[in-house]
Write a protein that holds these residues in place. Structure first.
Motif: not given
Length: 421
Positions: A26-42
Protein backbone atom coordinates in the motif's frame (compact mmCIF):
# COMPACT_ATOMS: atom_id res chain seq x y z
CA UNK A 1 9.05 14.74 -18.45
CA UNK A 2 7.34 12.54 -21.03
CA UNK A 3 4.57 10.10 -19.99
CA UNK A 4 6.47 7.03 -21.21
CA UNK A 5 9.57 7.93 -19.19
CA UNK A 6 7.36 8.61 -16.16
CA UNK A 7 5.78 5.17 -16.59
CA UNK A 8 9.14 3.41 -16.75
CA UNK A 9 10.55 5.33 -13.77
CA UNK A 10 7.38 4.57 -11.78
CA UNK A 11 7.81 0.85 -12.42
CA UNK A 12 11.42 1.07 -11.23
CA UNK A 13 10.31 2.90 -8.07
CA UNK A 14 7.68 0.25 -7.32
CA UNK A 15 10.22 -2.51 -7.89
CA UNK A 16 12.75 -0.90 -5.53
CA UNK A 17 10.22 -0.17 -2.80
CA UNK A 18 8.57 -3.60 -2.86
CA UNK A 19 11.57 -5.84 -3.53
CA UNK A 20 14.56 -4.15 -1.94
CA UNK A 21 13.10 -1.79 0.66
CA UNK A 22 10.40 -4.36 1.52
CA UNK A 23 7.88 -1.59 2.07
CA UNK A 24 4.23 -2.58 2.46
CA UNK A 25 2.52 -2.69 -0.97
CA UNK A 26 0.00 0.00 0.00
CA UNK A 27 2.74 2.46 0.95
CA UNK A 28 4.83 1.53 -2.10
CA UNK A 29 1.95 2.15 -4.49
CA UNK A 30 0.78 5.41 -2.90
CA UNK A 31 4.31 6.83 -2.66
CA UNK A 32 4.92 5.90 -6.30
CA UNK A 33 1.67 7.61 -7.26
CA UNK A 34 2.85 10.79 -5.53
CA UNK A 35 6.19 10.52 -7.37
CA UNK A 36 4.30 10.27 -10.66
CA UNK A 37 2.48 13.51 -9.87
CA UNK A 38 5.73 15.27 -9.02
CA UNK A 39 7.49 13.97 -12.16
CA UNK A 40 4.53 15.12 -14.25
CA UNK A 41 4.70 18.56 -12.64
CA UNK A 42 1.13 18.19 -11.31
CA UNK A 43 1.50 17.28 -7.60
CA UNK A 44 -1.75 18.90 -6.44
CA UNK A 45 -3.78 17.22 -9.16
CA UNK A 46 -2.07 13.94 -8.24
CA UNK A 47 -3.39 14.18 -4.66
CA UNK A 48 -7.00 14.45 -5.80
CA UNK A 49 -6.42 11.74 -8.42
CA UNK A 50 -5.01 9.37 -5.80
CA UNK A 51 -8.02 9.97 -3.55
CA UNK A 52 -10.53 9.38 -6.34
CA UNK A 53 -8.67 6.28 -7.55
CA UNK A 54 -8.60 4.78 -4.06
CA UNK A 55 -12.25 5.64 -3.42
CA UNK A 56 -13.39 4.05 -6.65
CA UNK A 57 -11.61 0.79 -5.87
CA UNK A 58 -12.86 0.67 -2.27
CA UNK A 59 -16.45 1.23 -3.40
CA UNK A 60 -16.11 -1.55 -5.95
CA UNK A 61 -14.35 -4.18 -3.84
CA UNK A 62 -15.20 -3.57 -0.16
CA UNK A 63 -18.27 -5.82 -0.03
CA UNK A 64 -16.89 -8.46 -2.40
CA UNK A 65 -13.58 -8.95 -0.63
CA UNK A 66 -15.07 -8.82 2.88
CA UNK A 67 -17.90 -11.22 2.03
CA UNK A 68 -15.50 -13.66 0.37
CA UNK A 69 -13.17 -13.54 3.36
CA UNK A 70 -15.99 -14.23 5.84
CA UNK A 71 -17.41 -17.01 3.70
CA UNK A 72 -14.06 -18.74 3.33
CA UNK A 73 -13.03 -18.52 6.97
CA UNK A 74 -16.38 -19.64 8.41
CA UNK A 75 -16.61 -22.61 6.05
CA UNK A 76 -13.04 -23.54 6.92
CA UNK A 77 -13.70 -23.39 10.67
CA UNK A 78 -17.03 -25.21 10.59
CA UNK A 79 -15.77 -28.06 8.44
CA UNK A 80 -17.54 -27.18 5.21
CA UNK A 81 -14.25 -27.17 3.33
CA UNK A 82 -13.44 -30.62 4.65
CA UNK A 83 -16.73 -32.01 3.37
CA UNK A 84 -16.22 -30.66 -0.14
CA UNK A 85 -12.57 -31.75 -0.23
CA UNK A 86 -13.50 -35.21 1.01
CA UNK A 87 -16.22 -35.55 -1.64
CA UNK A 88 -13.82 -34.61 -4.43
CA UNK A 89 -11.17 -36.98 -3.12
CA UNK A 90 -13.64 -39.86 -3.03
CA UNK A 91 -14.67 -39.46 -6.66
CA UNK A 92 -11.16 -38.89 -7.99
CA UNK A 93 -8.44 -41.45 -8.55
CA UNK A 94 -5.84 -38.72 -9.15
CA UNK A 95 -4.96 -37.02 -5.85
CA UNK A 96 -2.88 -34.26 -7.46
CA UNK A 97 -5.67 -33.49 -9.91
CA UNK A 98 -8.07 -33.28 -6.97
CA UNK A 99 -5.86 -30.63 -5.36
CA UNK A 100 -5.76 -28.72 -8.62
CA UNK A 101 -9.55 -28.82 -8.94
CA UNK A 102 -10.02 -27.71 -5.33
CA UNK A 103 -7.85 -24.66 -5.94
CA UNK A 104 -9.67 -23.93 -9.20
CA UNK A 105 -13.13 -24.20 -7.66
CA UNK A 106 -12.58 -22.14 -4.53
CA UNK A 107 -10.32 -19.25 -5.56
CA UNK A 108 -13.19 -17.24 -7.08
CA UNK A 109 -15.84 -17.86 -4.38
CA UNK A 110 -13.24 -16.93 -1.75
CA UNK A 111 -12.34 -13.83 -3.80
CA UNK A 112 -8.71 -14.64 -2.99
CA UNK A 113 -6.37 -17.21 -4.56
CA UNK A 114 -4.11 -16.98 -1.52
CA UNK A 115 -6.96 -17.91 0.82
CA UNK A 116 -7.90 -20.93 -1.30
CA UNK A 117 -4.28 -22.07 -1.25
CA UNK A 118 -3.90 -21.57 2.50
CA UNK A 119 -7.12 -23.46 3.27
CA UNK A 120 -6.11 -26.54 1.30
CA UNK A 121 -2.34 -26.50 1.85
CA UNK A 122 -2.63 -28.91 4.84
CA UNK A 123 -4.28 -31.39 2.49
CA UNK A 124 -1.45 -30.89 -0.02
CA UNK A 125 1.18 -31.60 2.65
CA UNK A 126 -0.69 -34.68 3.83
CA UNK A 127 -1.01 -36.03 0.29
CA UNK A 128 2.68 -35.48 -0.41
CA UNK A 129 3.57 -37.55 2.66
CA UNK A 130 1.16 -40.35 1.82
CA UNK A 131 2.18 -40.45 -1.84
CA UNK A 132 5.87 -40.16 -0.96
CA UNK A 133 6.46 -37.30 -3.39
CA UNK A 134 8.18 -33.91 -2.90
CA UNK A 135 5.99 -31.44 -1.02
CA UNK A 136 6.49 -28.84 -3.74
CA UNK A 137 4.75 -30.99 -6.35
CA UNK A 138 1.48 -31.31 -4.43
CA UNK A 139 1.59 -27.62 -3.46
CA UNK A 140 2.24 -26.62 -7.08
CA UNK A 141 -0.75 -28.54 -8.38
CA UNK A 142 -2.91 -26.73 -5.83
CA UNK A 143 -1.46 -23.25 -6.33
CA UNK A 144 -1.64 -23.34 -10.13
CA UNK A 145 -5.28 -24.39 -9.90
CA UNK A 146 -6.07 -21.33 -7.79
CA UNK A 147 -4.31 -19.05 -10.28
CA UNK A 148 -6.11 -20.48 -13.32
CA UNK A 149 -9.58 -19.49 -12.14
CA UNK A 150 -8.67 -16.42 -10.08
CA UNK A 151 -6.85 -14.75 -12.97
CA UNK A 152 -9.45 -15.47 -15.63
CA UNK A 153 -12.95 -16.27 -14.37
CA UNK A 154 -15.54 -13.55 -13.69
CA UNK A 155 -16.39 -12.34 -10.97
CA UNK A 156 -12.85 -12.72 -9.64
CA UNK A 157 -11.37 -9.43 -8.35
CA UNK A 158 -8.78 -9.76 -11.11
CA UNK A 159 -11.50 -9.57 -13.77
CA UNK A 160 -14.45 -7.70 -12.32
CA UNK A 161 -12.91 -4.22 -12.11
CA UNK A 162 -11.50 -4.34 -15.64
CA UNK A 163 -14.81 -5.73 -16.94
CA UNK A 164 -16.65 -2.74 -15.49
CA UNK A 165 -14.10 -0.19 -16.64
CA UNK A 166 -13.97 -1.55 -20.19
CA UNK A 167 -17.75 -1.98 -20.47
CA UNK A 168 -17.50 -5.53 -21.76
CA UNK A 169 -20.19 -8.18 -22.25
CA UNK A 170 -19.97 -9.98 -18.89
CA UNK A 171 -21.47 -13.23 -20.21
CA UNK A 172 -18.85 -13.40 -22.97
CA UNK A 173 -16.04 -12.69 -20.52
CA UNK A 174 -17.30 -15.35 -18.11
CA UNK A 175 -17.64 -18.14 -20.66
CA UNK A 176 -14.51 -17.27 -22.62
CA UNK A 177 -12.49 -16.97 -19.43
CA UNK A 178 -13.82 -20.29 -18.17
CA UNK A 179 -13.09 -22.05 -21.46
CA UNK A 180 -9.50 -20.80 -21.34
CA UNK A 181 -9.01 -21.40 -17.62
CA UNK A 182 -10.12 -25.06 -17.68
CA UNK A 183 -7.40 -26.30 -20.06
CA UNK A 184 -4.92 -23.99 -18.36
CA UNK A 185 -5.52 -25.56 -14.96
CA UNK A 186 -4.90 -28.99 -16.52
CA UNK A 187 -1.65 -27.64 -17.95
CA UNK A 188 -0.75 -26.57 -14.43
CA UNK A 189 -1.58 -30.04 -13.12
CA UNK A 190 0.55 -31.69 -15.81
CA UNK A 191 3.41 -29.32 -15.08
CA UNK A 192 3.22 -30.22 -11.39
CA UNK A 193 2.93 -33.96 -11.83
CA UNK A 194 5.40 -34.25 -14.72
CA UNK A 195 6.47 -37.82 -15.28
CA UNK A 196 5.98 -38.94 -11.67
CA UNK A 197 4.51 -42.36 -11.05
CA UNK A 198 1.91 -41.54 -8.41
CA UNK A 199 0.01 -44.16 -6.48
CA UNK A 200 -3.76 -43.86 -6.73
CA UNK A 201 -4.91 -46.80 -4.61
CA UNK A 202 -8.11 -46.37 -2.65
CA UNK A 203 -6.45 -46.52 0.79
CA UNK A 204 -4.51 -43.31 0.19
CA UNK A 205 -7.55 -41.46 -1.05
CA UNK A 206 -9.82 -42.57 1.77
CA UNK A 207 -7.36 -41.85 4.54
CA UNK A 208 -6.99 -38.16 3.81
CA UNK A 209 -6.31 -36.03 6.86
CA UNK A 210 -9.51 -34.09 6.21
CA UNK A 211 -12.28 -35.37 8.49
CA UNK A 212 -15.96 -34.83 7.92
CA UNK A 213 -17.61 -33.11 10.85
CA UNK A 214 -21.29 -32.89 11.75
CA UNK A 215 -21.72 -30.07 9.21
CA UNK A 216 -24.32 -30.90 6.57
CA UNK A 217 -23.50 -30.96 2.89
CA UNK A 218 -26.11 -28.30 2.22
CA UNK A 219 -24.40 -25.90 4.63
CA UNK A 220 -21.10 -26.55 2.85
CA UNK A 221 -22.22 -26.30 -0.76
CA UNK A 222 -25.13 -23.84 -0.84
CA UNK A 223 -23.31 -20.69 0.47
CA UNK A 224 -20.73 -21.10 -2.30
CA UNK A 225 -22.81 -22.42 -5.18
CA UNK A 226 -25.88 -20.20 -4.77
CA UNK A 227 -24.01 -16.86 -5.21
CA UNK A 228 -22.41 -18.18 -8.41
CA UNK A 229 -25.82 -19.24 -9.76
CA UNK A 230 -27.34 -15.88 -8.80
CA UNK A 231 -24.55 -13.98 -10.57
CA UNK A 232 -25.06 -16.04 -13.72
CA UNK A 233 -28.84 -15.58 -13.54
CA UNK A 234 -28.42 -11.83 -13.14
CA UNK A 235 -26.16 -11.77 -16.20
CA UNK A 236 -28.73 -13.37 -18.49
CA UNK A 237 -32.04 -12.18 -17.06
CA UNK A 238 -33.72 -8.87 -17.86
CA UNK A 239 -35.88 -9.04 -14.72
CA UNK A 240 -34.92 -6.14 -12.38
CA UNK A 241 -35.19 -8.22 -9.19
CA UNK A 242 -33.08 -11.06 -10.56
CA UNK A 243 -30.60 -8.49 -11.83
CA UNK A 244 -30.44 -6.97 -8.33
CA UNK A 245 -29.81 -10.23 -6.46
CA UNK A 246 -27.44 -11.26 -9.25
CA UNK A 247 -25.10 -8.35 -8.56
CA UNK A 248 -21.85 -9.87 -7.19
CA UNK A 249 -22.09 -7.77 -3.99
CA UNK A 250 -25.65 -8.89 -3.23
CA UNK A 251 -25.11 -12.51 -4.29
CA UNK A 252 -22.08 -12.88 -2.03
CA UNK A 253 -23.88 -11.23 0.88
CA UNK A 254 -26.70 -13.75 0.45
CA UNK A 255 -24.12 -16.55 0.58
CA UNK A 256 -22.59 -15.06 3.73
CA UNK A 257 -25.99 -14.73 5.44
CA UNK A 258 -26.84 -18.35 4.68
CA UNK A 259 -23.44 -19.45 5.98
CA UNK A 260 -23.92 -17.48 9.19
CA UNK A 261 -27.44 -18.86 9.74
CA UNK A 262 -26.15 -22.42 9.42
CA UNK A 263 -23.23 -21.61 11.75
CA UNK A 264 -25.16 -19.72 14.46
CA UNK A 265 -24.71 -22.56 16.98
CA UNK A 266 -20.99 -21.66 17.24
CA UNK A 267 -21.95 -18.48 19.14
CA UNK A 268 -18.96 -16.50 20.36
CA UNK A 269 -16.55 -18.42 18.11
CA UNK A 270 -18.54 -17.29 15.08
CA UNK A 271 -18.19 -13.64 16.07
CA UNK A 272 -14.43 -14.11 16.48
CA UNK A 273 -14.16 -15.68 13.02
CA UNK A 274 -16.07 -12.79 11.47
CA UNK A 275 -13.80 -10.24 13.16
CA UNK A 276 -10.71 -12.08 11.95
CA UNK A 277 -12.06 -12.28 8.39
CA UNK A 278 -12.87 -8.57 8.33
CA UNK A 279 -9.39 -7.65 9.56
CA UNK A 280 -7.83 -9.86 6.89
CA UNK A 281 -10.00 -8.36 4.16
CA UNK A 282 -8.98 -4.86 5.30
CA UNK A 283 -5.33 -5.61 4.53
CA UNK A 284 -6.24 -6.84 1.06
CA UNK A 285 -8.41 -3.76 0.43
CA UNK A 286 -5.57 -1.41 1.34
CA UNK A 287 -3.36 -3.03 -1.31
CA UNK A 288 -6.14 -2.77 -3.87
CA UNK A 289 -6.71 0.91 -3.06
CA UNK A 290 -3.00 1.50 -3.60
CA UNK A 291 -3.33 -0.11 -7.01
CA UNK A 292 -6.31 2.09 -7.81
CA UNK A 293 -4.26 5.17 -6.95
CA UNK A 294 -1.42 4.06 -9.22
CA UNK A 295 -3.74 3.32 -12.13
CA UNK A 296 -5.48 6.68 -11.78
CA UNK A 297 -2.22 8.65 -11.76
CA UNK A 298 -0.97 6.75 -14.82
CA UNK A 299 -4.16 7.79 -16.60
CA UNK A 300 -3.60 11.39 -15.53
CA UNK A 301 -0.20 11.46 -17.25
CA UNK A 302 -1.35 9.96 -20.56
CA UNK A 303 0.93 6.94 -20.13
CA UNK A 304 -1.58 4.66 -21.84
CA UNK A 305 -1.55 6.55 -25.11
CA UNK A 306 2.25 6.75 -25.08
CA UNK A 307 2.69 3.06 -24.32
CA UNK A 308 0.18 2.04 -26.96
CA UNK A 309 1.90 4.21 -29.57
CA UNK A 310 5.24 2.61 -28.72
CA UNK A 311 3.89 -0.89 -29.32
CA UNK A 312 2.07 0.22 -32.45
CA UNK A 313 5.24 1.71 -33.86
CA UNK A 314 7.12 -1.59 -33.56
CA UNK A 315 4.23 -3.31 -35.35
CA UNK A 316 3.39 -5.99 -32.79
CA UNK A 317 0.24 -8.10 -33.26
CA UNK A 318 -2.66 -6.36 -31.55
CA UNK A 319 -3.36 -9.34 -29.28
CA UNK A 320 0.14 -9.12 -27.80
CA UNK A 321 -0.08 -5.47 -26.73
CA UNK A 322 -2.48 -5.82 -23.75
CA UNK A 323 -0.65 -9.01 -22.80
CA UNK A 324 2.80 -7.39 -22.77
CA UNK A 325 1.64 -4.31 -20.87
CA UNK A 326 0.19 -6.59 -18.19
CA UNK A 327 3.41 -8.62 -18.11
CA UNK A 328 5.44 -5.44 -17.54
CA UNK A 329 3.25 -4.21 -14.68
CA UNK A 330 2.92 -7.68 -13.11
CA UNK A 331 6.66 -8.31 -13.24
CA UNK A 332 7.37 -5.07 -11.42
CA UNK A 333 4.77 -4.88 -8.66
CA UNK A 334 3.65 -8.49 -8.06
CA UNK A 335 -0.11 -8.28 -7.37
CA UNK A 336 -2.41 -9.61 -10.07
CA UNK A 337 -5.38 -7.59 -8.87
CA UNK A 338 -3.29 -4.41 -8.85
CA UNK A 339 -2.06 -5.23 -12.36
CA UNK A 340 -5.63 -5.43 -13.61
CA UNK A 341 -6.48 -2.17 -11.87
CA UNK A 342 -3.60 -0.40 -13.61
CA UNK A 343 -3.46 -1.92 -17.10
CA UNK A 344 -6.99 -1.07 -18.34
CA UNK A 345 -6.24 2.62 -17.80
CA UNK A 346 -3.22 2.17 -20.09
CA UNK A 347 -5.02 0.14 -22.77
CA UNK A 348 -8.46 1.78 -23.02
CA UNK A 349 -7.09 4.90 -24.79
CA UNK A 350 -5.64 2.75 -27.61
CA UNK A 351 -8.48 0.22 -27.98
CA UNK A 352 -9.72 1.83 -31.23
CA UNK A 353 -6.25 1.50 -32.78
CA UNK A 354 -5.90 -2.10 -31.62
CA UNK A 355 -9.13 -3.11 -33.32
CA UNK A 356 -9.76 -5.83 -30.75
CA UNK A 357 -13.09 -6.57 -29.05
CA UNK A 358 -12.83 -5.33 -25.45
CA UNK A 359 -13.47 -8.87 -24.17
CA UNK A 360 -10.41 -10.15 -26.03
CA UNK A 361 -8.26 -7.26 -24.81
CA UNK A 362 -9.33 -7.89 -21.21
CA UNK A 363 -8.53 -11.61 -21.36
CA UNK A 364 -5.21 -10.88 -23.05
CA UNK A 365 -4.31 -8.70 -20.07
CA UNK A 366 -5.48 -11.42 -17.69
CA UNK A 367 -3.18 -13.95 -19.37
CA UNK A 368 -0.32 -11.49 -18.88
CA UNK A 369 -0.86 -11.54 -15.10
CA UNK A 370 0.49 -15.10 -14.99
CA UNK A 371 3.92 -14.03 -16.15
CA UNK A 372 6.92 -13.26 -14.08
CA UNK A 373 5.45 -13.44 -10.58
CA UNK A 374 8.48 -13.74 -8.34
CA UNK A 375 9.96 -12.34 -5.11
CA UNK A 376 7.85 -9.17 -5.15
CA UNK A 377 4.62 -11.21 -5.20
CA UNK A 378 3.28 -11.91 -1.65
CA UNK A 379 1.75 -15.18 -2.90
CA UNK A 380 5.23 -16.35 -3.92
CA UNK A 381 6.45 -16.21 -0.31
CA UNK A 382 3.28 -17.77 1.10
CA UNK A 383 3.61 -20.62 -1.39
CA UNK A 384 7.30 -21.10 -0.59
CA UNK A 385 6.85 -21.03 3.17
CA UNK A 386 3.81 -23.30 3.42
CA UNK A 387 5.35 -25.80 1.00
CA UNK A 388 8.67 -25.56 2.91
CA UNK A 389 10.72 -24.92 -0.23
CA UNK A 390 13.93 -23.09 -1.00
CA UNK A 391 13.58 -19.88 -3.01
CA UNK A 392 15.07 -21.52 -6.11
CA UNK A 393 12.55 -24.36 -5.90
CA UNK A 394 9.68 -21.89 -5.50
CA UNK A 395 10.85 -20.04 -8.62
CA UNK A 396 10.92 -23.33 -10.55
CA UNK A 397 7.49 -24.50 -9.41
CA UNK A 398 5.53 -21.25 -9.04
CA UNK A 399 7.13 -18.77 -11.43
CA UNK A 400 7.88 -21.15 -14.30
CA UNK A 401 4.50 -22.84 -13.90
CA UNK A 402 2.82 -19.45 -14.18
CA UNK A 403 4.79 -18.61 -17.31
CA UNK A 404 3.73 -21.86 -18.97
CA UNK A 405 0.09 -21.25 -18.10
CA UNK A 406 0.13 -17.61 -19.24
CA UNK A 407 1.60 -18.45 -22.63
CA UNK A 408 -0.86 -21.34 -22.99
CA UNK A 409 -3.74 -19.00 -22.18
CA UNK A 410 -2.62 -16.45 -24.77
CA UNK A 411 -2.39 -19.14 -27.44
CA UNK A 412 -5.87 -20.45 -26.57
CA UNK A 413 -7.24 -16.90 -26.62
CA UNK A 414 -5.68 -16.25 -30.01
CA UNK A 415 -7.16 -19.46 -31.38
CA UNK A 416 -10.59 -18.57 -30.01
CA UNK A 417 -10.34 -15.06 -31.44
CA UNK A 418 -9.58 -16.39 -34.92
CA UNK A 419 -12.55 -18.72 -34.78
CA UNK A 420 -15.22 -16.63 -33.08
CA UNK A 421 -14.48 -13.03 -34.17
Amino acid sequence: MGPLLIFLLALVIVLILTTYVRLHPFLSLVLTSLCIGIMAGRPEEALSTISSGMGKVFAQFAIIITAGSILGLVLEKTGGMEIIASDLIKVSKRPLLTLNILGFLFAVPFMCSILAYVVFSPLARDMSRRLNIPAGIAATSLVLGTLASFNLVYPSPVIISAASEMNVDVAKVFFMGLMIALPMTLVGYRYASGSLKIRTDVDIIKTSSFRERSTSRASAYVPICLPILLILAGTFSSDPMIGFIGEPDIALLIGVLLCLVWSRSYGKELHEWIEKAIRRSGIVLLDLCGGGALGATFTMTGAGEALGKLFMDIDLPSLLIPFLVAVAVQTVQGSRVVTMLVVPSLIIPVLPQLGLPPEISLLSMACGTFLFSHVNDPFFWIFRDLAELETGEALRYYTLGGILMGVTGLLLLGFGYLIAF
